[in-house]
Scaffold this active site. Structure first.
Site, PDB file in Angstrom:
ATOM      1  N   GLU A 116      54.879  41.238 -25.530  1.00  0.00           N
ATOM      2  CA  GLU A 116      54.089  40.229 -24.798  1.00  0.00           C
ATOM      3  C   GLU A 116      55.003  39.084 -24.376  1.00  0.00           C
ATOM      4  OE1 GLU A 116      50.584  39.070 -27.046  1.00  0.00           O
ATOM      5  OE2 GLU A 116      50.222  41.131 -27.688  1.00  0.00           O
TER       6      GLU A 116
HETATM    7  O1  G3I Z   1      36.309  35.832 -18.821  1.00  0.00           O
HETATM    8  C1  G3I Z   1      35.773  34.666 -19.440  1.00  0.00           C
HETATM    9  C2  G3I Z   1      35.122  33.769 -18.410  1.00  0.00           C
HETATM   10  O2  G3I Z   1      34.039  34.449 -17.848  1.00  0.00           O
HETATM   11  C3  G3I Z   1      34.686  32.472 -19.094  1.00  0.00           C
HETATM   12  O3  G3I Z   1      34.163  31.592 -18.137  1.00  0.00           O
HETATM   13  C4  G3I Z   1      35.855  31.806 -19.771  1.00  0.00           C
HETATM   14  C5  G3I Z   1      35.452  30.553 -20.535  1.00  0.00           C
HETATM   15  O4  G3I Z   1      36.278  30.316 -21.631  1.00  0.00           O
HETATM   16  O5  G3I Z   1      36.406  32.719 -20.706  1.00  0.00           O
HETATM   17  C6  G3I Z   1      36.892  33.913 -20.119  1.00  0.00           C
HETATM   18  O6  G3I Z   1      37.394  34.736 -21.130  1.00  0.00           O
HETATM   19  C7  G3I Z   1      38.656  34.349 -21.669  1.00  0.00           C
HETATM   20  C8  G3I Z   1      39.627  35.508 -21.491  1.00  0.00           C
HETATM   21  O7  G3I Z   1      40.836  35.185 -22.118  1.00  0.00           O
HETATM   22  C9  G3I Z   1      39.910  35.804 -20.008  1.00  0.00           C
HETATM   23  O8  G3I Z   1      40.572  34.739 -19.414  1.00  0.00           O
HETATM   24  C10 G3I Z   1      38.451  34.056 -23.143  1.00  0.00           C
HETATM   25  O9  G3I Z   1      37.663  32.893 -23.292  1.00  0.00           O
HETATM   26  C11 G3I Z   1      39.802  33.839 -23.797  1.00  0.00           C
HETATM   27  O10 G3I Z   1      39.614  33.736 -25.202  1.00  0.00           O
HETATM   28  C12 G3I Z   1      40.707  35.009 -23.509  1.00  0.00           C
HETATM   29  O11 G3I Z   1      41.970  34.723 -24.072  1.00  0.00           O
HETATM   30  C13 G3I Z   1      42.824  35.828 -24.269  1.00  0.00           C
HETATM   31  C14 G3I Z   1      43.213  35.866 -25.737  1.00  0.00           C
HETATM   32  O12 G3I Z   1      44.187  36.872 -25.942  1.00  0.00           O
HETATM   33  C15 G3I Z   1      42.014  36.170 -26.628  1.00  0.00           C
HETATM   34  O13 G3I Z   1      41.541  37.465 -26.402  1.00  0.00           O
HETATM   35  C16 G3I Z   1      44.045  35.633 -23.388  1.00  0.00           C
HETATM   36  O14 G3I Z   1      43.670  35.790 -22.013  1.00  0.00           O
HETATM   37  C17 G3I Z   1      45.116  36.665 -23.731  1.00  0.00           C
HETATM   38  O15 G3I Z   1      46.301  36.344 -23.058  1.00  0.00           O
HETATM   39  C18 G3I Z   1      45.375  36.624 -25.221  1.00  0.00           C
HETATM   40  O16 G3I Z   1      46.299  37.646 -25.512  1.00  0.00           O
HETATM   41  C19 G3I Z   1      46.772  37.676 -26.855  1.00  0.00           C
HETATM   42  C20 G3I Z   1      47.031  39.120 -27.211  1.00  0.00           C
HETATM   43  O17 G3I Z   1      45.880  39.907 -27.003  1.00  0.00           O
HETATM   44  C21 G3I Z   1      47.506  39.257 -28.654  1.00  0.00           C
HETATM   45  N1  G3I Z   1      48.664  38.414 -28.868  1.00  0.00           N
HETATM   46  C22 G3I Z   1      48.501  37.026 -28.518  1.00  0.00           C
HETATM   47  C23 G3I Z   1      48.066  36.884 -27.053  1.00  0.00           C
HETATM   48  C24 G3I Z   1      47.981  35.452 -26.657  1.00  0.00           C
HETATM   49  O18 G3I Z   1      46.963  34.812 -27.392  1.00  0.00           O
END
Ligand code: G3I
Length: 362
Positions: A274
């Site tokens: 990543e």
């Molecule tokens: O899609 C919804 C949207 O509809 C809503 O309005 C918005 C409001 O907060 O949230 C959106 O979803 C978000 C999603 O990313 C898409 O952008 C979630 O809140 C948010 O929690 C989510 O974060 C992701 C995170 O993992 C948690 O799953 C990050 O994009 C993603 O880059 C991150 O990736 C992780 C790896 O899986 C594991 N290693 C660490 C890495 C970074 O944290």
């Protein structure tokens, strides 16, 4: 490598032919310049002798974003689309739309897909968490989930993170928010069986354990090594280990290099899974991404890729960047809005970091 050399020759022959036609006064048939492969020495995907991946968002797979991906990357990973909460909406309710979209995009563009992640404490759906299953029921349901997901993409997703972030940096098991820890007396044995379920569902898929800070935290590395040894003793399958590599320009290079060498001594495939490198390390609200910062940033990319290249060739699985361009990166919300951690700028133009990456490749 052989392919790359052929591609360079074809590109050279093609341009020589164009010049000859122009000299003779004939009208050359001009092919779409997009179709002429770039000489491999200028393209990370063509130069690398291992996978070059990027985390992607399915809804953005078009236009410049898609062109950049298919030109410079050989592999994709859903940034979120293949996490359990995104797919498993209810016990018998699976949402495949986004995951299918990515798999189809990869097939059309001749790319591999790395699946992320079957088990991650952060992505158990609420309906599952709230059910508070006993260990036997928990495992039966997870087994079905793994068989269903890995089975659906058998032959289409070539590798999976089976488990993600189960350890703390000091090597203890993560407790907070982790339903596996809460449910099983011996979580490692449970994870081993999950690797087994994944193997049975697609015997050809490479199976990874993935975590962050791996090359920095010797405690976590030690726990991973113990887990691998135990898997080997008990016959549980595992092919590779991933370090996410969410690091900074200031992260100590010697620590990274030594940690990576230590990780590779397991003999397993290694995935820099990543990769992004923070440049605004002090979260400075007035940060400006000046040429001097860009040069420092490129140097960091070069160093990290050089370290990866120093592990045995047969263990280099892939380097995956966590996003395509600075236009969309999780770091602008989690770290600081003024952050520019990737290889392409907001307009999908190659950055100095791309050149650094390229220079680090052998
Ligand atoms: O899609 C919804 C949207 O509809 C809503 O309005 C918005 C409001 O907060 O949230 C959106 O979803 C978000 C999603 O990313 C898409 O952008 C979630 O809140 C948010 O929690 C989510 O974060 C992701 C995170 O993992 C948690 O799953 C990050 O994009 C993603 O880059 C991150 O990736 C992780 C790896 O899986 C594991 N290693 C660490 C890495 C970074 O944290």
């Amino acid at each position: 490598m052989k392919n790359n050399i052929i591609k360079i020759w074809l590109a050279l022959l093609f341009s020589a032919g164009m010049v000859a036609c122009a000299d003779s006064g004939e009208n050359p048939i001009v092919e779409d310049p997009e179709e002429i492969p770039e000489p491999s020495l200028e393209n990370i995907k063509l130069k690398a002798k291992f996978g070059i991946g990027s985390a992607v968002t399915n809804s953005e797979l078009n236009g410049q974003y898609a062109n950049t991906l298919s030109t410079h990357f050989s592999q994709i990973t859903g940034e979120n689309e293949m996490k359990m909460a995104h797919i498993w909406k209810g016990e018998n309710n699976y949402d495949w739309v986004a995951a299918d979209g990515m798999v189809n995009f990869a097939a059309t563009n001749n790319m591999d897909v790395h699946g992320h992640a079957l088990l991650w404490y952060n992505s158990f759906p609420n309906w599952f968490r709230n059910a508070n299953y006993d260990s036997a029921t928990f495992e039966t349901k997870i087994k079905t989930y793994i068989e269903t997901v890995v089975g659906r993409y058998k032959g289409k997703i070539s590798s999976w993170d089976v488990a993600n972030e189960i350890f703390n940096d000091n090597g203890t098991l993560r407790r907070d928010g982790c339903p596996v820890f809460k449910t099983f007396n011996d979580p490692i044995a449970f994870y081993g069986r999950c690797f087994e379920y994944a193997r049975a569902a697609d015997p050809d898929a490479k199976l990874f354990y993935n975590d962050y800070n791996v090359v920095l935290a010797s405690g976590k590395r030690g726990a991973m090594r113990q887990m691998v040894n135990r898997f080997r003793e008990n016959g549980f399958p595992i092919d590779g280990l991933g370090d996410q590599f969410h690091y900074m320009v200031s992260t100590n290079r010697t620590t990274i290099k030594n940690g990576l060498t230590d990780l590779a001594s397991t003999g397993l495939l290694i995935h820099m899974s990543e990769l992004d490198i923070r440049i605004n390390v002090n979260k400075d609200d007035n940060f400006v991404y000046l040429p001097s910062e860009q040069a420092k940033h490129a140097e960091a990319y070069k160093d990290f890729v050089t370290f990866f290249e120093s592990i045995p060739q047969e263990q280099k699985f892939a380097i995956t960047t966590w996003g395509v361009s600075d236009k969309r990166t999780w770091l602008t919300s989690w770290w600081h809005p003024k952050e520019y951690p990737l290889l392409f700028d907001e307009n999908f133009q190659k950055k100095k970091t791309y050149e650094g990456f390229l220079e680090g490749l052998q």
